[in-house]
Design a protein around this motif. Structure first.
Motif, short mmCIF file in Angstrom:
data_model
loop_
_atom_site.label_atom_id
_atom_site.label_comp_id
_atom_site.label_asym_id
_atom_site.label_seq_id
_atom_site.Cartn_x
_atom_site.Cartn_y
_atom_site.Cartn_z
N SER D 188 1.00 -1.08 -0.35
CA SER D 188 -0.07 0.51 0.34
C SER D 188 0.99 1.26 -0.17
O SER D 188 1.83 0.99 0.56
N GLU D 189 0.28 3.05 -0.88
CA GLU D 189 1.31 3.47 -0.88
C GLU D 189 1.32 4.15 0.52
O GLU D 189 0.09 4.43 1.37
N VAL D 190 2.71 4.98 0.99
CA VAL D 190 2.76 6.12 1.97
C VAL D 190 2.02 6.84 1.49
O VAL D 190 2.19 7.97 0.59
N VAL D 191 1.10 7.71 2.95
CA VAL D 191 0.39 8.95 2.06
C VAL D 191 0.47 9.90 2.96
O VAL D 191 0.04 10.97 2.93
N GLU D 192 1.33 9.36 4.48
CA GLU D 192 2.01 10.82 5.52
C GLU D 192 2.76 9.70 5.80
O GLU D 192 3.00 8.75 6.14
N VAL D 193 3.67 11.10 6.01
CA VAL D 193 5.20 10.94 6.62
C VAL D 193 5.56 11.69 7.92
O VAL D 193 4.67 13.05 8.13
N TYR D 194 6.02 11.20 9.31
CA TYR D 194 6.06 12.44 9.99
C TYR D 194 7.50 11.78 10.94
O TYR D 194 7.33 10.84 10.80
N ALA D 195 8.56 12.73 10.52
CA ALA D 195 9.91 12.49 11.23
C ALA D 195 10.25 13.22 12.26
O ALA D 195 10.52 14.32 12.40
N LEU D 218 4.83 6.61 9.57
CA LEU D 218 4.01 6.38 7.98
C LEU D 218 2.69 6.49 8.20
O LEU D 218 2.26 5.22 9.17
N ARG D 219 1.48 6.96 7.29
CA ARG D 219 0.24 6.70 7.94
C ARG D 219 0.49 5.53 5.61
O ARG D 219 0.80 6.19 4.80
N PHE D 220 -0.78 4.90 5.99
CA PHE D 220 -0.26 3.59 4.26
C PHE D 220 -1.88 4.05 3.73
O PHE D 220 -2.39 4.16 5.11
N ALA D 317 11.80 9.46 1.64
CA ALA D 317 12.47 10.56 1.78
C ALA D 317 12.54 11.60 1.75
O ALA D 317 12.60 12.54 2.59
N ARG D 318 12.26 13.01 1.06
CA ARG D 318 11.94 13.28 0.57
C ARG D 318 11.20 14.78 1.95
O ARG D 318 11.11 15.59 2.20
N ALA D 319 9.52 13.61 1.87
CA ALA D 319 8.59 13.73 2.27
C ALA D 319 8.95 13.70 3.98
O ALA D 319 9.13 14.93 4.87
N LYS D 331 2.62 15.00 3.72
CA LYS D 331 1.47 14.12 2.95
C LYS D 331 1.78 13.94 1.30
O LYS D 331 2.42 15.07 1.04
N LEU D 332 1.75 12.81 1.24
CA LEU D 332 2.01 12.35 0.25
C LEU D 332 0.96 12.70 -0.76
O LEU D 332 -0.28 11.43 -0.42
N GLU D 333 0.95 13.00 -1.83
CA GLU D 333 -0.22 12.99 -3.22
C GLU D 333 -0.16 11.77 -3.92
O GLU D 333 1.35 11.78 -4.56
#
Lengths: 342, 342, 342, 342
Positions: D188-195, D218-220, D317-319, D331-333
């Motif tokens: 499943s794609e990653v839709v949100e990242v918190y680092a 990660l949120r998928f 990684a960028r996010a 968030k990642l689109e």
């Protein structure tokens, strides 16, 4: 880098396995392979890059390019080929056992000694990472003086009736690896054997006068006691474990598994089964034993399991059978110098 | 809830342990405790809430309030007390072994049978969670027909020379638990014993004509083979493991540890040692065996390890000693009905 | 031996559990128990040997024989009872959380401080053998400076909708144990929280505005980072593990299982599931926390998890909820002296 | 058997590793290798049996015998070489990451798409036996709907300051493998990242504006939550573990060790440390990823980790870096078709 050329006598499963491993090594090549039955062998050899295929193993023994031979033919032929190979000045790697008769083996080894060639016996398990570690722990003194050894050795399924009928019996065919392992890990000779057996798995094995389940007790020159447990059929896979216990501790090895994954569900918590059989479990050990032999030949180095190791394991197997038949412990004589420093 | 009152004969370590456990149970109380040496016992008994303290165990046997007695005195006194207790109509919990002589034990058990009282022998390991699970797995048929049994049983350190001199020897003192465990897990009688022993730990043990290291082979009525490994000194702690292997699988138990923690550092990866000794490892088993005995007495239920179990373990221990001395396997006779359905 | 008498306020599952454990201890007794609903309580108390049963907890607070009270009533009543108990001079053991409001908790704790009584909060997991070992390893410096903490905390099944509706939400009801564990093992205050949640198990939980799956990030005053993973439903049983990683190593704890047995068959290799739920896993921890409280009261010793520990865990739970709602990390302020030396 | 000829661009550690593995395979050979610095490369290539050595990678790209290239040069050169290789009609195996810029990577991938050549990105861990098993378990539905993922990924020691300065930072250099693993296992794609990050190991890493310790949430797209834990220095060895938890169960993988041996002494009970680093742990995975690429090229089969997988890991990684700098989740689109069926 100096290149060793070898010949392989006997193109059955184990002969082909060694050939495959050798062709992937950088300092050794298979120059010739022989088998009494060479149907289809040409194609296979061609794909493997082996130039010579013959039905007469003398072609291998007399090829001047070849410095060492791998004897992978049926056990009944080992001793004669060893003698001829030794006389031809070839170094020898021979599958176990050398023969079914201690006297025959002794004669073959005498020829090896006379010729001054190197000889390694195919006790591949000495090169297994787990057993090697156990041996190293014992040798380093981490368990102190050894007191007890236990070897659990169970196959996932019995061989065919045809195989069993020519195998020399459970002790000579299967337990012989465990007898060698016992000497390897304990670094002491076996001076007494007591063997119990049963036919619990398949009545056909009993009809062949063989057993499929066994417990063998060993007493070592250093005073320690040992046990080997054998079964021809462990339904969960190849079971190959060892424990050495002594005055300062204990080393225990477990089976290898395909992965470390543990799966927990409502039904239970499950891990992988042990690797299925010897080809899976001992892949690296088979490669390592050949690399070690090649190294010993190329650099005139020591042999990890030599002709005497082969002989001693056979002597124990022979004594075990005697004990099984008599129902009593059997002693083995050892001169002061039979165990070489390793 | 009906309350059971019991008496304890013998206020050594194990007698006091049982008393402590009983006083924490809700349906049973210790009414009296006896010991030939009662110095200091009054204070202890008072703190424990035990009303009667006596130096004469007959006071316990003749107390009408007491329905059951725990015989925790030296082994040499067991048989006589059992007979008197049975005649007095008391149910009996007796520490192992009943006696050092099969004949003496048989006499005592005959008295128990005549009196119709219940008798449990203190094979506490039957109540250990790991061994109980192994037994349940075998009984449920999960390993199919049993083929091989292995019991590893090692103490963390040997007892005193004084203890050893009165212990009846390794087989009667230590291995007797393993003999019972073998019958319990395999659910089949032992029909042959072969024993090897060595004195590798402390020469003083040898001077007492005892051994400290042993391997004992068992053959069961169901055709399976068994091995027991014993050592009086495992420097890493109490080592109590078992494996039963059969046509459909294998069950293996490991030691309990103080925690599941694994500590990884530059020096290595370390887990906890096994729990130190029997008091640590079998705490719950000691409680459970008493609860089970109390339940059996109060509700007229079955005894998990009864007089016959005590007798059979002693017979195997006796045969093992005979084998050790003769260097040969020793057979045990079994009538058709010695093994009770359990 | 000096005997402590205690009262229990609230005769629900946990109140009865404490009572049962206390009645098996040798230096403490339950003198009175209260509950708003006393139907059937008399019989139970009589069997347990508890002399006083009342529907008014003030009877407990004003009983001069009682030196300490266990507050096991609903969370909404904790703060008021704490204040009254403190004013009555009783030492206090209070189940977690003290209240759902940091201000309310602070008021209650101020009363405790004023009265000079001892107060322990029921973070039973501090007394679990595995977590205690992890804490000891960290405290002994075996992992060096702590860098990362991970707590895996999953229940085998969610509570009833009715329970959830009064629980204060996942963080205050379930994660609060993990927040306390984080502080206990890392020995450093939490200075920032970021929480993510999801409703993946049962839509009814979402309808109650609660979550059933969560990941909570912690940042500690010592610079380390921490993670807590929560689920209300692990189908394989209660999953309670922890790992602390630092500059010199790592300590990892695993779940407890009913036995160490491993069963290998043709279908796979299986071990026991984790113990089912908190009553099974934390039996010894529940006993230990009470023994520790009793010891602290009787001998004026230190409290392992005190009022401030209760407060700090609630503050983190509160911050986690704020983070969940805002989608952003939330900082916690700490004066120089909030973390007591332990 | 058809033979594939490949060229290797970049003769650093990883380029030489691939060459070594390829030369041991039976259906592929290295025809040419290029590096800007070819001092000593001739000798090495000759021993390896590689006929062509050049300092200009264009020689590799324009060799008509070569059908596929392995791009093992510095990351900054990847994108340009990919474009040229695609235009030259060569299939491409490229080490990770494709570039440090999502736009640059997208341009390079567009060229690959236009040319219709195959492209594999060097996410070797997808071919590790443990992680592959975890993925298979998830894909087979054994854990049900995935709820939580945890990846523990720690190096045994940090790279040199020089390496770090050109690495693109922890997320792009090290965590990128974990980002890919997360997508691979969860499907499943990653839709949100918190680092979150910290500099706890070596202040020099902080001076280079990088971190050495991190937790990434990660949120998928499927609603599940994930956590990655990173450290540049685990003193006990390379720590590579994963756990996926879901509605029907949990799969947990552990580290590989040199042996299964457990050594128990008076000092403790010790097992082997995890294998030291990626060359030890992932030897088989490195071989497998090349075999898989060769198979895909020779038989026009699917690529296990393709250009899009490389792109998605870089986007995460960028996010993550953006989140680290802003202190907030990012968030990642995802368009409806970014995740390919696998």
């Amino acid at each position: 880098m100096f290149m060793l050329q070898v010949g392989i006598i006997g193109a059955g499963r184990i002969g082909k396995l060694h050939a495959d491993h050798i062709q992937h090594m950088c300092n050794v090549r298979v120059r010739a392979i022989s088998d009494v039955c060479i149907a289809g062998l040409d194609t296979w050899a061609s794909e493997m890059g082996i130039p010579v295929v013959t039905s007469d193993y003398h072609d291998v023994l007399h090829d001047p390019e070849i410095q060492a031979v791998f004897i992978c033919s049926p056990t009944s032929t080992h001793a004669a080929i060893i003698q001829e190979a030794a006389e031809a000045g070839k170094h020898i790697f021979c599958e176990k056992p050398v023969s079914f008769s201690v006297e025959t083996t002794e004669q073959a080894l005498a020829a090896v000694k006379t010729a001054g060639v190197k000889m390694q016996v195919g006790f591949n398990r000495r090169f297994d990472h787990n057993f090697k570690k156990a041996r190293d722990v014992v040798q380093a003194g981490q368990i102190g003086a050894p007191h007890l050894l236990r070897i659990t050795s169970r196959d996932p399924e019995p061989p065919s009736a045809e195989y069993i009928s020519k195998s020399g019996g459970l002790f000579m065919d299967m337990t012989i690896h465990d007898f060698d392992m016992a000497r390897y890990v304990m670094q002491s000779e076996v001076v007494e054997v007591y063997a119990q057996g049963a036919n619990l798995i398949d009545p056909k094995i009993g009809e062949l006068n063989d057993i499929d389940t066994a417990v063998i007790n060993l007493r070592f020159a250093n005073g320690a006691l040992g046990i080997i447990e054998n079964s021809r059929k462990a339904v969960y896979g190849y079971d190959q474990r060892l424990e050495a216990f002594g005055s300062a501790g204990c080393v225990t090895t477990n089976n290898d598994r395909a992965s470390t994954a543990i799966v927990a569900t409502a039904d239970g918590v499950q891990m992988d089964k042990p690797l299925y059989f010897f080809l899976e479990r001992y892949t690296q050990a088979y490669i390592q034993e050949v690399e070690d032999f090649v190294r010993a030949v190329l650099h005139d180095g020591p042999i990890v399991c030599d002709a005497n190791d082969g002989l001693q394991a056979e002597r124990i197997a022979r004594a075990a059978k005697e004990s099984l038949l008599s129902g009593r412990p059997v002693k083995l004589e050892h001169g002061p110098a039979t165990m070489q420093h390793q």
